[in-house]
Design a protein around this motif. Sequence first.
Motif, mmCIF file in Angstrom:
data_model
loop_
_atom_site.group_PDB
_atom_site.id
_atom_site.type_symbol
_atom_site.label_atom_id
_atom_site.label_comp_id
_atom_site.label_asym_id
_atom_site.label_seq_id
_atom_site.Cartn_x
_atom_site.Cartn_y
_atom_site.Cartn_z
ATOM 1 N N ALA A 138 -29.258 56.098 -20.944
ATOM 2 C CA ALA A 138 -28.312 55.846 -19.850
ATOM 3 C C ALA A 138 -26.920 55.541 -20.392
ATOM 4 O O ALA A 138 -25.911 56.017 -19.855
ATOM 5 N N ILE A 139 -26.859 54.746 -21.469
ATOM 6 C CA ILE A 139 -25.568 54.439 -22.086
ATOM 7 C C ILE A 139 -24.937 55.712 -22.635
ATOM 8 O O ILE A 139 -23.745 55.988 -22.424
ATOM 9 N N LEU A 140 -25.728 56.521 -23.328
ATOM 10 C CA LEU A 140 -25.200 57.763 -23.895
ATOM 11 C C LEU A 140 -24.712 58.701 -22.794
ATOM 12 O O LEU A 140 -23.626 59.288 -22.909
ATOM 13 N N ASN A 141 -25.475 58.837 -21.731
ATOM 14 C CA ASN A 141 -25.072 59.732 -20.637
ATOM 15 C C ASN A 141 -23.748 59.290 -20.026
ATOM 16 O O ASN A 141 -22.873 60.125 -19.738
ATOM 17 N N PHE A 142 -23.580 57.991 -19.833
ATOM 18 C CA PHE A 142 -22.325 57.488 -19.264
ATOM 19 C C PHE A 142 -21.161 57.756 -20.211
ATOM 20 O O PHE A 142 -20.087 58.216 -19.792
ATOM 21 N N LEU A 143 -21.357 57.483 -21.496
ATOM 22 C CA LEU A 143 -20.287 57.692 -22.474
ATOM 23 C C LEU A 143 -19.887 59.158 -22.561
ATOM 24 O O LEU A 143 -18.702 59.491 -22.666
ATOM 25 N N LEU B 26 -27.126 48.647 -30.250
ATOM 26 C CA LEU B 26 -27.099 50.007 -29.725
ATOM 27 C C LEU B 26 -28.332 50.767 -30.195
ATOM 28 O O LEU B 26 -28.829 50.543 -31.302
ATOM 29 N N GLY B 27 -28.804 51.680 -29.357
ATOM 30 C CA GLY B 27 -29.984 52.461 -29.685
ATOM 31 C C GLY B 27 -29.655 53.668 -30.550
ATOM 32 O O GLY B 27 -28.484 54.043 -30.726
ATOM 33 N N PRO B 28 -30.677 54.325 -31.074
ATOM 34 C CA PRO B 28 -30.468 55.446 -31.997
ATOM 35 C C PRO B 28 -29.786 56.656 -31.368
ATOM 36 O O PRO B 28 -29.076 57.380 -32.058
ATOM 37 N N GLN B 29 -29.981 56.873 -30.073
ATOM 38 C CA GLN B 29 -29.336 58.030 -29.444
ATOM 39 C C GLN B 29 -27.813 57.872 -29.450
ATOM 40 O O GLN B 29 -27.082 58.811 -29.787
ATOM 41 N N VAL B 30 -27.344 56.688 -29.082
ATOM 42 C CA VAL B 30 -25.898 56.437 -29.066
ATOM 43 C C VAL B 30 -25.354 56.448 -30.492
ATOM 44 O O VAL B 30 -24.310 57.054 -30.773
ATOM 45 N N LEU B 31 -26.053 55.794 -31.412
ATOM 46 C CA LEU B 31 -25.580 55.734 -32.796
ATOM 47 C C LEU B 31 -25.528 57.124 -33.434
ATOM 48 O O LEU B 31 -24.613 57.414 -34.214
ATOM 49 N N ASP B 32 -26.479 57.972 -33.116
ATOM 50 C CA ASP B 32 -26.464 59.333 -33.667
ATOM 51 C C ASP B 32 -25.320 60.146 -33.080
ATOM 52 O O ASP B 32 -24.605 60.851 -33.798
ATOM 53 N N ALA B 33 -25.144 60.060 -31.770
ATOM 54 C CA ALA B 33 -24.111 60.863 -31.096
ATOM 55 C C ALA B 33 -22.706 60.425 -31.498
ATOM 56 O O ALA B 33 -21.783 61.242 -31.521
#
Length: 200
Positions: free
Chosen positions: A70-75, A92-99
């Motif tokens: 959800a955080i990644l989608n918003f960003l 922060l989770g791995p999806q956000v950190l990777d992106a």
Amino acid sequence: MNLAFLASHGGSAARHLTGACRAGELDAVPVALISNNSRSPALAWARDAGLRTAHLSGAKYPDPEALDAAILNFLQDVGADLLILSGYMRELGPQVLDAFAGRVLNIHPSLLPRHGGRGMYGDRVHLAVLEAGDSASGATVHLVTSGIDEGPRLAQQEVPVRPGDTLETLKARVQAIEGELMLRAVRELVAELRPIDAPP
């Protein structure tokens, strides 16, 4: 470069950087703020400042992977290029950190690697400095990685620990330098990076 902020409480770094952008002191655009705390002053300030906002927390998304997504989608929806943690009290989770690898900044209220790591935040850091008898403290801006306070250090500034210092006096001295230190680090990173969606 579009800046997005994540804050849990007052969001002092978000406020300082947004002011710098709007004063022409930083070549970037503040676009959004996420908070895990629906009552955070940062969230109310961001709405008033015209930033897009979102309350995204474990209460709304009990599954950590769902919260991360959800955080990644918003960003991504707001077109963020650089993330600034402004007193954000969650990992922060791995999806956000990777992106956003190499594009997430945090400021820590000590001279890392001293007094960093899990559980070391806010007043706990200043108390640890005083209890250790350190002659100096300060603040460190670093890139955020999966390890707590372990990412590459981008900027650091020292302040003295004076005889008779208390938690309050040392904290005030460190906080007085944090805004400009973060601004300096963000300015340098903005000059080095390209927007995420920029053509190669």
